[in-house]
Design a protein around this motif. Structure first.
Motif, short mmCIF file in Angstrom:
data_model
loop_
_atom_site.label_atom_id
_atom_site.label_comp_id
_atom_site.label_asym_id
_atom_site.label_seq_id
_atom_site.Cartn_x
_atom_site.Cartn_y
_atom_site.Cartn_z
N SER A 152 1.25 -1.32 -0.11
CA SER A 152 0.16 -0.05 -0.23
C SER A 152 0.64 1.15 -0.11
CB SER A 152 -1.03 0.12 1.52
OG SER A 152 -0.11 -0.12 1.93
N PHE A 153 0.35 2.55 -0.14
CA PHE A 153 0.75 3.33 -0.17
C PHE A 153 -0.26 4.39 0.02
CE2 PHE A 153 1.20 7.63 -2.60
CZ PHE A 153 2.67 7.51 -2.51
N GLY A 154 0.34 5.47 1.71
CA GLY A 154 -0.43 6.48 1.77
C GLY A 154 0.04 7.41 1.95
N TYR A 155 -0.86 9.69 1.82
CA TYR A 155 -0.50 10.15 3.31
C TYR A 155 -0.70 10.35 4.29
CZ TYR A 155 -0.61 15.28 3.23
OH TYR A 155 -1.45 16.76 4.18
N HIS A 156 -0.42 10.36 5.48
CA HIS A 156 -0.29 10.37 6.81
C HIS A 156 -0.86 12.05 7.56
CE1 HIS A 156 1.01 5.80 7.79
NE2 HIS A 156 0.71 6.18 6.36
N THR A 157 -2.04 12.44 7.84
CA THR A 157 -2.35 13.59 8.35
C THR A 157 -1.40 14.32 9.29
OG1 THR A 157 -4.50 12.94 9.37
CG2 THR A 157 -4.37 13.59 6.38
N GLU A 158 -1.38 13.66 10.49
CA GLU A 158 -0.47 13.73 11.27
C GLU A 158 0.64 14.46 11.50
OE1 GLU A 158 1.33 9.69 11.29
OE2 GLU A 158 -0.33 10.70 10.82
N ASP A 159 1.59 13.95 10.26
CA ASP A 159 2.68 14.88 10.08
C ASP A 159 2.96 15.11 9.09
OD1 ASP A 159 3.41 12.63 9.07
OD2 ASP A 159 4.63 11.87 10.60
N GLY A 160 2.23 14.91 7.84
CA GLY A 160 2.62 15.20 6.90
C GLY A 160 2.66 14.21 5.37
N SER A 161 3.56 13.48 6.55
CA SER A 161 4.64 12.34 5.20
C SER A 161 4.14 11.92 4.38
CB SER A 161 5.42 11.43 6.80
OG SER A 161 4.38 10.70 6.94
N LEU A 162 4.75 11.20 3.31
CA LEU A 162 4.05 9.72 2.12
C LEU A 162 4.77 8.19 3.33
CD1 LEU A 162 5.53 11.28 -0.72
CD2 LEU A 162 2.71 10.74 -0.23
N HIS A 163 4.36 7.77 3.04
CA HIS A 163 4.46 5.93 3.14
C HIS A 163 4.31 5.11 1.83
CE1 HIS A 163 5.18 6.89 7.69
NE2 HIS A 163 4.43 7.73 7.35
N LYS A 164 5.58 4.51 2.16
CA LYS A 164 5.30 3.24 0.77
C LYS A 164 6.41 2.13 1.01
CE LYS A 164 5.92 2.14 -3.91
NZ LYS A 164 5.99 2.32 -5.04
N GLY A 165 5.59 1.33 2.03
CA GLY A 165 6.37 0.23 2.65
C GLY A 165 6.28 0.97 4.01
N THR A 166 7.64 1.25 4.94
CA THR A 166 7.69 2.11 6.15
C THR A 166 7.84 2.95 6.15
OG1 THR A 166 9.66 0.56 6.88
CG2 THR A 166 7.39 -0.49 7.12
N ALA A 167 9.23 3.86 5.38
CA ALA A 167 10.42 4.97 5.00
C ALA A 167 8.85 5.73 5.61
CB ALA A 167 10.72 4.93 3.69
N LEU B 116 8.48 10.21 4.13
CA LEU B 116 9.19 10.92 3.69
C LEU B 116 8.30 12.42 3.43
CD1 LEU B 116 9.62 9.45 0.40
CD2 LEU B 116 11.29 9.20 2.16
N PRO B 117 8.94 13.40 3.58
CA PRO B 117 8.17 14.28 3.99
C PRO B 117 7.58 14.81 2.37
CG PRO B 117 10.66 14.73 3.36
CD PRO B 117 10.54 13.73 3.57
N TYR B 118 6.07 15.30 2.72
CA TYR B 118 5.51 15.47 1.76
C TYR B 118 4.83 16.66 2.33
CZ TYR B 118 1.81 15.24 -2.17
OH TYR B 118 0.72 15.06 -2.77
N GLY B 119 3.76 16.91 2.85
CA GLY B 119 2.36 17.97 2.60
C GLY B 119 1.93 18.66 3.97
N PRO B 120 1.42 19.32 4.09
CA PRO B 120 0.68 19.63 5.57
C PRO B 120 0.26 18.45 6.46
CG PRO B 120 -0.87 20.39 3.96
CD PRO B 120 0.31 20.21 3.57
N THR B 121 0.40 19.38 8.12
CA THR B 121 -0.96 17.81 8.63
C THR B 121 -2.27 18.56 8.70
OG1 THR B 121 -0.18 19.89 9.91
CG2 THR B 121 0.51 18.18 10.35
N CYS B 122 -2.87 18.01 8.79
CA CYS B 122 -4.26 18.56 8.71
C CYS B 122 -5.14 17.94 10.06
CB CYS B 122 -5.14 16.80 7.66
SG CYS B 122 -3.91 17.43 6.12
#
Length: 454
Positions: A108-123, A125-131
Motif C-alpha cells: 500500500s501507499f499513503g499520505y498521513h495527516t498527523e505529520d504530512g508524511s508519505l509512506h510506501k512500505g515503512t519509510a 518521506l516529507p510531503y505536505g501539511p498536517t491535517c
C-alpha cells in the motif's frame, strides 16, 4: 469548506464507468473490525473499545472494487469530521493488510495527516501539511501520466508517486485511522468536490489531444473532409456537402463530385421524404420506374418496404378490405415454403398483422411499428439499396471508420488502457482549419439536417 459545484454534473459519467460509484467494502477481508460503516458505506467511525486496551490500533478499509486504469483519471475526497490520532489516505492492492495504515506495509501507499508524511512500505518521506478536523483531503490517480497526487482543501500538494502503473495487482482506494472516535466522510463522486476536478480533467484532456494532433496530420486533412463529404453524399445530404465544399478552400473536387452525384442524391432525398411522410406506396412506384425489379434482386429491402406499406394502411385507417387484401398479398409473397425470408422475417410480419387485432393500435404492445423511427429505418435501408443498385457502396467510409473505431475502443478497454477515457470519435477527427470552421452553420441548416452516426 466551500464546494466546487462545477464538477458534479458530469462526474458520474467521467469518473466511474460502472452502474454506481464506489463505496467502502464491508467484507471481513476488506475492513478492519475496529471500523464501523454507516448504511451508505461512506462514513467511517473508529469504534469505542471497552477491553481496557489502548484505543490506538491501526484500522483500514479498502474500496468495494478496484479502480480500473480505463477511468484515466480517478479522484476522491475524505472529510475529517472528528480526528483522533492519525488518518492515512491512499491506495493498496488486495494483499494490503487492514490492521495497518496505508503505506505502513509494502502492498500500500499513503499520505498521513498527523505529520504530512508519505509512506510506501515503512519509510516516511516529507510531503505536505498536517491535517485536522474539518479538513478535506483528496487523492488523485492519473493513469495517463502514471502518477498520484493528494490535495488539501482543494489545493494540489504535488506529485506523490510516479510508478502507478507498475502495480502487478488491481489498485483499490484505501483509508485508515487509529484513534477512538475518529469519524471520516468519503466522497467518491456522490457529491461535488472541493478540488476543481472537472477543470483538471479538461486540462489533461486538452494536453492529450494537443500531443495527439502534434503527432498526426489528421486535423484539416482533405482526406478527412472528403470522408465527411462522402458520408453526406451517401446519406443524401447533398446541400450540406456542397456547403462544406464552398466553405473549405481548395476542395473543388468535393463540389465536382456533388454535381456528378446530384441526380442520385435528389432521387434518394425525394424517396426519404416520401417514406417519412408515410407515402411508401408512392416510393414503390418511383423505385420501379428508375430501377425496375430492384426489390426482386434485394428481397430484404422489398420485404421491409412492403411491410411498411401495410403498416401505413393501418395507421391511416384505410378500408378494412384494402388493408386485409394487401396483407394477404404479403403472406403469399413472403411465406412461400421456398422463400429464404419465410423464417427470418416471420416475427416481423406477425407483429405487423397483430396491429389489425387491436382497437387502438397506437397503445398496443406492437405500437413501436407505428413510431417514426420505423420510417427512418426503412428510409435508410432503401437508401443503401439504391446506392448498391447504382454501383456505389451502401456503407459510407466514415461509417466503416466509426465501426473500426468502436472495435478499437473495445480492445483498449480489454487492455485497461488509461487513454480510453479520451477516445471520443469527434475529438479524434479534430475540427477543420479556420476557413472551414463553419460547423455550427452547416449542422443547423433547416433544409438539409445532418444524419448522425449512432
Amino acid at each position: 469548506m466551500e464546494k466546487n459545484n462545477t464538477s458534479s454534473p458530469t462526474l458520474s459519467s467521467i469518473h466511474d464507468s460502472e452502474d454506481s460509484l464506489l463505496t467502502w467494502s464491508s467484507k471481513f477481508s476488506d475492513k478492519s473490525s475496529f471500523l464501523e460503516l454507516d448504511p451508505s458505506h461512506l462514513i467511517l467511525t473508529y469504534k469505542e473499545r471497552v477491553t481496557g486496551k489502548p484505543d490506538n490500533e491501526p484500522a483500514s478499509v479498502r474500496s468495494s472494487r478496484p479502480i480500473s486504469p480505463t477511468t484515466g483519471i480517478f479522484y476522491w475526497e475524505l472529510t475529517i469530521l472528528k480526528k483522533g490520532r492519525a488518518v492515512g489516505i491512499g491506495i493498496g492492492n488486495s494483499n494490503a493488510t487492514m490492521n495497518k495504515l496505508p503505506g505502513m506495509e509494502k502492498h500500500s501507499f499513503g499520505y498521513h495527516t498527523e505529520d504530512g508524511s508519505l509512506h510506501k512500505g515503512t519509510a516516511a518521506l516529507p510531503y505536505g501539511p498536517t491535517c485536522t478536523t474539518g479538513d478535506v483531503i483528496g487523492c488523485c490517480l492519473n493513469f495517463l501520466d502514471n502518477l498520484v497526487f493528494f490535495t488539501k482543501n482543494g489545493l494540489r500538494l504535488g506529485v506523490a508517486n510516479k510508478d502507478l502503473l507498475n502495480a502487478s495487482l488491481p489498485i483499490y482506494a484505501m483509508v485508515g485511522t487509529r484513534g477512538s472516535g475518529d469519524e471520516l466522510l468519503t466522497n467518491f463522486g456522490q457529491g461535488p468536490f472541493v478540488f476543481d476536478y472537472l477543470s483538471y480533467f479538461q486540462e489533461e484532456k486538452a494536453a492529450f489531444y494537443k500531443q495527439l494532433h502534434e503527432k498526426s496530420s489528421i486535423r484539416g486533412d482533405p482526406f478527412v473532409l472528403e470522408m465527411v463529404a462522402d458520408y453526406l453524399f451517401q446519406t443524401a445530404h447533398g446541400a450540406t456537402a456542397e456547403a462544406l465544399a464552398l466553405e473549405c478552400s481548395g476542395l473543388e473536387f468535393i463540389r465536382q463530385r456533388y454535381q456528378r452525384a446530384r441526380p442520385s442524391i435528389e432521387f434518394r432525398q425525394g424517396l426519404k421524404v416520401l417514406v417519412l411522410e408515410g407515402r411508401v406506396d408512392k416510393v414503390v412506384e418511383e423505385v420501379e420506374k428508375r430501377h425496375p425489379r430492384m426489390f426482386e434482386r434485394n428481397p430484404k429491402v422489398g420485404f421491409f418496404v412492403q411491410t411498411q406499406v401495410f403498416v401505413e394502411l393501418i395507421r391511416s385507417q384505410a378500408p378494412v378490405a384494402e388493408t386485409v387484401g394487401f396483407g394477404q398479398s404479403l403472406l403469399l409473397r413472403y411465406f412461400k415454403s421456398e422463400s429464404p425470408l419465410s423464417y427470418d422475417y416471420q416475427n416481423v410480419l406477425e407483429e405487423a398483422f397483430a396491429l389489425v387485432a387491436y382497437h387502438d393500435p397506437f397503445t398496443s404492445p406492437v405500437a413501436y411499428l407505428l413510431q417514426p423511427f420505423r420510417r427512418e429505418f426503412v428510409a435508410d435501408l432503401l437508401n443503401s439499396a439504391i446506392l448498391e443498385e447504382e454501383g456505389e457502396s451502401g456503407v459510407a467510409t466514415l461509417e466503416s471508420v466509426y465501426r473500426q473505431f468502436t472495435a478499437i475502443r473495445e480492445e483498449l478497454h480489454a487492455q485497461n488502457c488509461p487513454s480510453l477515457i479520451f477516445t471520443d470519435f469527434k475529438d479524434l477527427l479534430g475540427k477543420p482549419t479556420k476557413e472551414c470552421a463553419q460547423e455550427d452553420e452547416l449542422v443547423s441548416m433547416e433544409t438539409d439536417p445532418p444524419h448522425m452516426v449512432t
